[in-house]
Every structure is written in C-alpha cells, then in structure tokens.
Motif scaffolding. Structure first.
Motif, PDB file in Angstrom:
ATOM      1  N   LEU A  93     -64.466  -3.140  64.504  1.00 40.60           N
ATOM      2  CA  LEU A  93     -64.297  -4.583  64.311  1.00 40.60           C
ATOM      3  C   LEU A  93     -64.135  -4.965  62.845  1.00 40.60           C
ATOM      4  O   LEU A  93     -63.390  -5.880  62.522  1.00 40.60           O
ATOM      5  CB  LEU A  93     -65.512  -5.329  64.883  1.00 40.60           C
ATOM      6  N   ASP A  94     -64.825  -4.246  61.961  1.00 40.20           N
ATOM      7  CA  ASP A  94     -64.723  -4.616  60.542  1.00 40.20           C
ATOM      8  C   ASP A  94     -63.325  -4.381  59.985  1.00 40.20           C
ATOM      9  O   ASP A  94     -62.972  -4.912  58.936  1.00 40.20           O
ATOM     10  CB  ASP A  94     -65.786  -3.903  59.697  1.00 40.20           C
ATOM     11  N   LYS A  95     -62.494  -3.605  60.684  1.00 44.30           N
ATOM     12  CA  LYS A  95     -61.122  -3.342  60.216  1.00 44.30           C
ATOM     13  C   LYS A  95     -60.066  -4.133  60.989  1.00 44.30           C
ATOM     14  O   LYS A  95     -58.882  -4.090  60.644  1.00 44.30           O
ATOM     15  CB  LYS A  95     -60.806  -1.842  60.370  1.00 44.30           C
ATOM     16  N   GLY A 118     -69.649  -3.079  62.390  1.00 49.07           N
ATOM     17  CA  GLY A 118     -69.358  -4.075  61.366  1.00 49.07           C
ATOM     18  C   GLY A 118     -69.467  -5.503  61.862  1.00 49.07           C
ATOM     19  O   GLY A 118     -69.794  -5.754  63.021  1.00 49.07           O
ATOM     20  N   LYS A 119     -69.180  -6.442  60.956  1.00 48.52           N
ATOM     21  CA  LYS A 119     -69.292  -7.868  61.266  1.00 48.52           C
ATOM     22  C   LYS A 119     -67.915  -8.514  61.265  1.00 48.52           C
ATOM     23  O   LYS A 119     -67.027  -8.105  60.523  1.00 48.52           O
ATOM     24  CB  LYS A 119     -70.171  -8.559  60.227  1.00 48.52           C
ATOM     25  N   LEU A 120     -67.782  -9.549  62.078  1.00 43.42           N
ATOM     26  CA  LEU A 120     -66.549 -10.345  62.099  1.00 43.42           C
ATOM     27  C   LEU A 120     -66.789 -11.626  61.316  1.00 43.42           C
ATOM     28  O   LEU A 120     -67.897 -12.172  61.341  1.00 43.42           O
ATOM     29  CB  LEU A 120     -66.185 -10.702  63.542  1.00 43.42           C
ATOM     30  N   LYS A 160     -69.583  -9.055  70.206  1.00 41.48           N
ATOM     31  CA  LYS A 160     -69.404  -9.633  68.872  1.00 41.48           C
ATOM     32  C   LYS A 160     -68.184 -10.559  68.805  1.00 41.48           C
ATOM     33  O   LYS A 160     -68.216 -11.588  68.127  1.00 41.48           O
ATOM     34  CB  LYS A 160     -69.282  -8.524  67.825  1.00 41.48           C
ATOM     35  N   ILE A 161     -67.101 -10.193  69.499  1.00 43.00           N
ATOM     36  CA  ILE A 161     -65.898 -11.036  69.496  1.00 43.00           C
ATOM     37  C   ILE A 161     -66.207 -12.375  70.179  1.00 43.00           C
ATOM     38  O   ILE A 161     -65.837 -13.441  69.695  1.00 43.00           O
ATOM     39  CB  ILE A 161     -64.715 -10.322  70.183  1.00 43.00           C
ATOM     40  N   VAL A 183     -58.335 -10.852  70.611  1.00 43.63           N
ATOM     41  CA  VAL A 183     -58.018  -9.449  70.348  1.00 43.63           C
ATOM     42  C   VAL A 183     -57.466  -8.825  71.624  1.00 43.63           C
ATOM     43  O   VAL A 183     -58.093  -8.916  72.685  1.00 43.63           O
ATOM     44  CB  VAL A 183     -59.274  -8.673  69.872  1.00 43.63           C
ATOM     45  N   LYS A 184     -56.293  -8.219  71.510  1.00 44.91           N
ATOM     46  CA  LYS A 184     -55.687  -7.540  72.656  1.00 44.91           C
ATOM     47  C   LYS A 184     -55.818  -6.041  72.465  1.00 44.91           C
ATOM     48  O   LYS A 184     -55.461  -5.512  71.411  1.00 44.91           O
ATOM     49  CB  LYS A 184     -54.199  -7.890  72.764  1.00 44.91           C
TER      50      LYS A 184
END
Length: 154
Positions: free
Chosen positions: A80-82, A121-123, A142-143, A130-131
């Motif tokens: 997620l962080d990327k 990671g964090k958003l 998290k999303i 997100v697909k």
C-alpha cells in the motif's frame, strides 16, 4: 592472461624438506582419499556427522507436482505504501481534499504489472479506488479506512 604462479621458495613444503613424512606421520600414512571423495558415506560411515550437522539432508518431503507451469502462480505484489507511486504526484494533489461524494482517482495496479495488493505501510487520508486481482485482508481494511474501495478485476 598472466597467471601469477606461486614462487617455489614461498611454499610451505620447503620447510618440510629433509623430514621424511612431511608432517603426515609414519604410521597412518597420507593416502589419497581414505574415507571416500566428497560427500561419500553420508548414510554409512559418515552418518553421525550428517545426522548431527545436516539433519534432513536425505529423503523427500511433500507431494510431487507433475509438469508444474508457473503461469498460474505468477502473482507480483505491491504494498500500500507504494500504490500512490503508480499515479503522478499532481493527480494525488488534485484529489487531495475530495469528499465522500466527489470524484476520486482510480489506481489500476494490474496496468503496472502487479496482481496483488498487500497491506504494508500507511495510506494518505484521502479516498482512492484500487483495482487489482487480489487484495490481502489488511490492504482491504486500510483502503476502506481512508474511504476508498477495492475493485476486483479478472
């Protein structure tokens, strides 16, 4: 290619000249391969060493898989962080203060060659769609926590 061969006067056996057995003893004699070459005897005369220092060296484990083609196991991952690096910084700033009813960016990770989104990671605190083909539980949680959505693609 010049190979720098060792000078004879520097080799250790120069010191042993004149001493009959050259440090290998008269009784036991220095013979070629008295216990076999390499890993010989792992199940016979070297068994104690193999059992002690290399347990599980012999034998099989698991099931056989005939003609294993790796296509179905191809699952490149992204954390997620990327995820936000897949779209431009300008895009992120444009939607930075988007509300729950506003338009939000769609990040298709499969276009970038990733199949699964993992939850490290964090958003940033802004909704995003997100697909992907696969999501881990953490990633999905998290999303949704930042007001986004996970869309599964084929």
């Amino acid at each position: 290619c010049v190979l720098s061969a060792m000078v004879a006067r520097l080799s250790k056996n120069r010191k042993k000249r004149g001493h009959v057995s050259a440090g290998h003893g008269r009784v036991g004699k220095h013979r070629k391969h008295p216990s076999g070459r390499g890993n010989a005897g792992g199940q016979h005369h070297h068994r104690i060493m193999f059992d002690k220092y290399h347990p599980g060296y012999f034998g099989k484990v698991g099931m056989r898989y005939f003609h294993k083609t790796m296509n179905k196991f191809h699952r490149p991952t992204i954390n997620l962080d990327k995820v936000w690096t897949l779209v431009s910084e300008a895009t992120r700033k444009k939607y930075a203060n988007a509300g729950p009813k506003d338009e939000v960016p769609v990040i298709d990770v499969t276009k970038a060659g990733f199949f699964k989104v993992l939850g490290k990671g964090k958003l940033p605190q802004q909704p995003v769609i997100v697909k992907a083909k696969f999501f881990s539980k953490d990633a999905e949680k998290k999303i949704k926590a930042v007001g986004g959505a996970c869309v599964l693609t084929a």
